[in-house]
Structure formats: C-alpha cells, structure tokens
Design an enzyme around this catalytic site. Sequence first.
Site, PDB file in Angstrom:
ATOM      1  CB  THR A 121      -0.904  -0.181   1.542  1.00  0.00           C
ATOM      2  OG1 THR A 121      -1.779  -1.205   1.162  1.00  0.00           O
ATOM      3  CG2 THR A 121      -1.772   1.345   1.210  1.00  0.00           C
ATOM      4  CG  LEU A 151      -4.469  -9.971   1.627  1.00  0.00           C
ATOM      5  CD1 LEU A 151      -4.511  -9.953   3.180  1.00  0.00           C
ATOM      6  CD2 LEU A 151      -3.572 -10.902   1.008  1.00  0.00           C
ATOM      7  CG  ASN A 209      -7.588  -0.188   4.151  1.00  0.00           C
ATOM      8  OD1 ASN A 209      -8.696  -0.954   3.887  1.00  0.00           O
ATOM      9  ND2 ASN A 209      -6.472  -0.505   4.259  1.00  0.00           N
ATOM     10  CG  PHE A 250     -16.463  -2.895   8.298  1.00  0.00           C
ATOM     11  CD1 PHE A 250     -16.594  -3.916   7.241  1.00  0.00           C
ATOM     12  CD2 PHE A 250     -15.416  -2.248   8.845  1.00  0.00           C
ATOM     13  CE1 PHE A 250     -15.411  -4.448   7.253  1.00  0.00           C
ATOM     14  CE2 PHE A 250     -14.235  -2.826   8.850  1.00  0.00           C
ATOM     15  CZ  PHE A 250     -14.166  -4.063   7.783  1.00  0.00           C
ATOM     16  N   GLY A 254     -17.310  -1.360  18.959  1.00  0.00           N
ATOM     17  CA  GLY A 254     -16.401  -1.886  19.634  1.00  0.00           C
ATOM     18  C   GLY A 254     -15.369  -1.409  20.200  1.00  0.00           C
ATOM     19  N   GLY A 258      -7.928  -1.507  14.681  1.00  0.00           N
ATOM     20  CA  GLY A 258      -6.353  -1.711  14.779  1.00  0.00           C
ATOM     21  C   GLY A 258      -5.910  -2.529  13.798  1.00  0.00           C
ATOM     22  CB  CYS A 261      -4.281  -2.187   6.805  1.00  0.00           C
ATOM     23  SG  CYS A 261      -3.115  -3.239   6.166  1.00  0.00           S
TER      24      CYS A 261
HETATM   25  P1  NAD Z   1       4.796  -7.744   6.625  1.00  0.00           P
HETATM   26  O1  NAD Z   1       5.538  -6.811   7.750  1.00  0.00           O
HETATM   27  O2  NAD Z   1       4.070  -8.930   7.455  1.00  0.00           O
HETATM   28  O3  NAD Z   1       5.734  -8.357   5.534  1.00  0.00           O
HETATM   29  C1  NAD Z   1       6.897  -7.522   5.201  1.00  0.00           C
HETATM   30  C2  NAD Z   1       7.938  -8.524   4.736  1.00  0.00           C
HETATM   31  O4  NAD Z   1       8.836  -7.715   3.992  1.00  0.00           O
HETATM   32  C3  NAD Z   1       8.713  -8.980   5.842  1.00  0.00           C
HETATM   33  O5  NAD Z   1       8.955 -10.441   6.050  1.00  0.00           O
HETATM   34  C4  NAD Z   1      10.090  -8.405   5.896  1.00  0.00           C
HETATM   35  O6  NAD Z   1      11.295  -9.207   6.217  1.00  0.00           O
HETATM   36  C5  NAD Z   1      10.244  -8.074   4.105  1.00  0.00           C
HETATM   37  N1  NAD Z   1      10.926  -7.234   3.689  1.00  0.00           N
HETATM   38  C6  NAD Z   1      11.360  -5.769   4.166  1.00  0.00           C
HETATM   39  N2  NAD Z   1      12.235  -5.254   3.501  1.00  0.00           N
HETATM   40  C7  NAD Z   1      12.682  -6.273   2.655  1.00  0.00           C
HETATM   41  C8  NAD Z   1      13.700  -6.357   1.433  1.00  0.00           C
HETATM   42  N3  NAD Z   1      14.690  -5.239   1.211  1.00  0.00           N
HETATM   43  N4  NAD Z   1      13.879  -7.524   0.939  1.00  0.00           N
HETATM   44  C9  NAD Z   1      13.228  -8.338   1.185  1.00  0.00           C
HETATM   45  N5  NAD Z   1      12.166  -8.483   2.036  1.00  0.00           N
HETATM   46  C10 NAD Z   1      11.952  -7.481   2.773  1.00  0.00           C
HETATM   47  O7  NAD Z   1       3.486  -6.692   5.930  1.00  0.00           O
HETATM   48  P2  NAD Z   1       2.300  -6.924   5.380  1.00  0.00           P
HETATM   49  O8  NAD Z   1       1.300  -6.990   6.337  1.00  0.00           O
HETATM   50  O9  NAD Z   1       2.467  -8.181   4.424  1.00  0.00           O
HETATM   51  O10 NAD Z   1       2.055  -5.923   4.334  1.00  0.00           O
HETATM   52  C11 NAD Z   1       3.098  -5.493   3.241  1.00  0.00           C
HETATM   53  C12 NAD Z   1       2.216  -4.346   2.478  1.00  0.00           C
HETATM   54  O11 NAD Z   1       1.024  -5.031   2.102  1.00  0.00           O
HETATM   55  C13 NAD Z   1       2.055  -3.134   3.136  1.00  0.00           C
HETATM   56  O12 NAD Z   1       2.119  -1.980   2.467  1.00  0.00           O
HETATM   57  C14 NAD Z   1       0.706  -3.084   3.731  1.00  0.00           C
HETATM   58  O13 NAD Z   1       0.084  -2.050   4.019  1.00  0.00           O
HETATM   59  C15 NAD Z   1       0.046  -3.615   2.633  1.00  0.00           C
HETATM   60  N6  NAD Z   1      -1.058  -4.589   2.945  1.00  0.00           N
HETATM   61  C16 NAD Z   1      -1.342  -5.705   4.089  1.00  0.00           C
HETATM   62  C17 NAD Z   1      -2.445  -6.276   4.280  1.00  0.00           C
HETATM   63  C18 NAD Z   1      -2.596  -6.749   5.629  1.00  0.00           C
HETATM   64  O14 NAD Z   1      -3.618  -7.396   5.831  1.00  0.00           O
HETATM   65  N7  NAD Z   1      -1.406  -7.257   6.195  1.00  0.00           N
HETATM   66  C19 NAD Z   1      -3.538  -6.098   3.410  1.00  0.00           C
HETATM   67  C20 NAD Z   1      -3.411  -5.374   2.291  1.00  0.00           C
HETATM   68  C21 NAD Z   1      -2.336  -4.599   1.920  1.00  0.00           C
END
Ligand code: NAD
Length: 432
Positions: A121, A151, A209, A250, A254, A258, A261
Amino acid sequence: MKIAVVGSGYVGLVAGACLAENGNDVVCIDKDPAKVRMLQRGKIPIYEPGLEEMVRRNKAEKRLTFTTALARGVQQSQIVFIAVGTPTGEDGSADLQHVLSVARDLAKAMNGYKVIVNKSTVPVGTAAKVRDVVRRETTHPFSVVSNPEFLKQGAAIDDFMKPDRVVVGAEDPRAAELMKELYAPFTRTGAPIMMMDCASAELCKYAANAMLATRISFMNEVANVCEAVGANVDQVRHAVAADRRIGPSFLFPGVGYGGSCFPKDVKAMMHFAEEKSYDFQILKAVESVNESQKRRLISKMEKHFGSLKGKRIAVWGLAFKPRTDDMREAPAVPLIQGLLAAGVIVHAYDPEAMQVAQKIFGAKVHFAETSYAALTGADALAIVTEWNEFREPDYARMRKLMRNPIIFDGRNIYNPESMRSQGFQYFSMGRP
Ligand code: NAD
C-alpha cells in the site's frame, strides 16, 4: 508465468502461494534469513487459516520456492511483485524506504524486460518514484504497475483467490496485458479486473480503508450516543443496515480498529492530502474517535469499581481481530497497558496471539493456557477480540471460577438479557 514476490509477510506470502496455486512458478524472496529457512522447511511464520497447507502443497510441486537471494529470483522472473512493509513514518507519512530499496536492488539485478508491480500500500506518486529509481540503475526495459491488495487477514486466501475486484494501474499496454493474463484465473467467476492509471490505483486502497475506518468510528460514536440517551445500538444498527444504500457490513461498535492497515493508511491519506494543501477533516475525527474508543472499556471499569488497584482482570482476546495472531496496533495493547498502569493484575488468553503478546508484555501479564484458566479468581472479564470460541462458553463454569461474575464486553458478543438471567453483571457497547 515466472513470478518473484519480494517480502514474505502477510501479503507477499499469501500472494505467492495463491499465484503458485494457479500454476505459476513463484519465488518468494525475503531479507530475513530465519523466516526463509522456516518457509523452506514448510513452516509458516504467521497464523493464517489454510496458508500452511497451501504453501506445503505448492512447495512439494516445486512451483513455490523461498530464498534470500533477490538477484537470482529477479533474473528468473518476468513479473516482480514488491510486497514489503510501508509503516508509518515519524510525520505520519507512509515510509517508503523498504519499497525503494527493493526497487533499487531489483533494478541492479535486471537481465531483460520486467514488470515491476507495487503490491504494497503506497501513496499516490510511488509508481513514478519506483520508475525513477529503477531507471537510474538499469538500461533494460521495464514497466511499473500499481496493484493494491485488498485481502483481509484471517480470510486472506479466500480474498486473494476470490477477490471482490482486482485493481491494476498500468500505463503501458504490454504490462497491462500481462497483468490481465496473470489475474484471469482469479477473475474467471465474474470479479472485475479494473484497469486504470497508477495514481487512481494507488488512491483506491487508501479510499477503501479510510471508508471502512470511518464506518467503524461512526458506529462507535452512535453506540456512545445510544449509551447516553438510553437506546440500543443493536436495534439501531439493524434498522440502519436495512437501507440498501448503507448495507450491513462494518456497522458493529467495539473498542476501536487496529491492525497494520487501518491506522497507518488513515494517517498516510491525511498526510499526502495535506502535502497537497488539502485538509482531510473527516479522517482527523475518525482517528481521534478511534483513540478515545480504545480507552472506553477502562472507563467503564473505573466507573463500576472506582479504583482498579489490586483488581484481578481476565482479558479474552489479544489479536487485533479474530483468526490472526497479528497484534500490530491491537486495541488490547493500550487496554492492558492502561490496566497495568492502574495497578491491575492481568490474566490474558488468546487462541493464537499469545506468543506475540509475550514479546510485548513479558512477565507483566500472566498468560493463561485456556480461556477458563484466565478467569480463576477474576474480579471481572474484559472481552477484546471476538474469537468464535468465546461465543458459547460454559456460563456456570465461568461463574464458579470468577470472584465476581462481571463482564465488560468490548465486542457485544453476548445477549444482555440472557447474561443477566445467567447471573452476570454485563456491560457492553451501546446497549442498556
Ligand atoms: P509484513 O511486515 O508482514 O511483511 C513484510 C515482509 O517484507 C517482511 O517479511 C520483511 O522481512 C520483508 N522485507 C522488508 N524489506 C525487505 C527487503 N528489502 N527485501 C526483502 N524482503 C523485505 O507486511 P504485510 O502485512 O505483508 O504488508 C505488506 C504491505 O501490504 C504493506 O504495504 C501493507 O500496508 C499492505 N497490505 C497489508 C495487508 C494486511 O492485511 N496485512 C492487506 C493489504 C495490504
């Protein structure tokens, strides 16, 4: 197709596994060697229903591999997803250092045409920034595409395999065609693939979001007004939801939103609007309502008990929502911190998030092996996360274990009347 996914967190790992499930050759790259070793052994570092089985299956079929070697992964792939974290920076903006550092490294490794896909994002203008960074490092041709992920943790596989929509910002036809081909199996049953410019694609994710966060804060305020005027938020919610222009999702009050995102995306959207001299007033209110809502359960306890010093309180639910072990920005954290500061002895239980919680609270919190064990001798129970296993408990057993049969339910999972008839003093959100 041959695909690399950089970042094996909640998004990257789910995307990698689901793309492999549909027959693609996927290499998942992460900079964390311990995480990669674990994945190579078929173990996943997070709790997400169905993910471990999917990872193992595709790993066994050799469609899904894991590595720390970014250059090799990039060279063997035509499409490279960037799915690394974009946490909140000091000023509230989205911190792009991980995205841009991956862009730089992958550009150095390029050996031919690549489609570079921003799955993280990221604020409007990031596709252009990634393009500039890559252009500086390589003479090979490439396209940058924006493909935000929608997701939900806890239902991530279903959401990825059967999305409501797929959004693709692509300004060059070759990349647009490849993305359509890649997503064809996921949109076969009718979900639209929406092709647009990169700026609009980047904004979609924040707008979605921010809208969801707004609904949550709005309903929390409605619930607070219900308490003030003696109305019942359940009845209000049903009547409001019956309006087809509004719908039922939604609308549950609550203890605040948190997760990784909503809080950060609301902040980032306010920030990039402000950078263009636009004051996003609604989002300021959404955020401030959310902060005060997180303190509401403690206020109710203080109102009931007076001082909380020396009280023993059981907390059910630590993860920011059910079906995940994620505690990033979880309302349970400020709640427990507030209880500890008030001199409360906290006994907590969560089906999946206890290891994560142990890292946050250490020995300050007693972690119980079962939900019932947390109740022993408790002056009250606080319910913070609405896990299914809390919905139909053995009430007689609860009453027997607790010193006082008092429940502060931050998620409205029980019926107030039946709780009264079961002999509990029951406080919930927005209901008499
Ligand atoms: P996360 O922290 O779970 O995972 C990020 C991963 O990237 C980590 O394993 C980290 O070690 C790795 N990483 C960081 N720098 C790196 C590099 N230089 N090379 C290789 N790997 C590297 O994050 P997430 O929850 O998967 O979110 C990722 C993105 O997706 C964010 O921008 C978030 O806003 C977006 N997003 C998250 C969700 C969610 O529900 N978690 C949903 C939609 C979008």
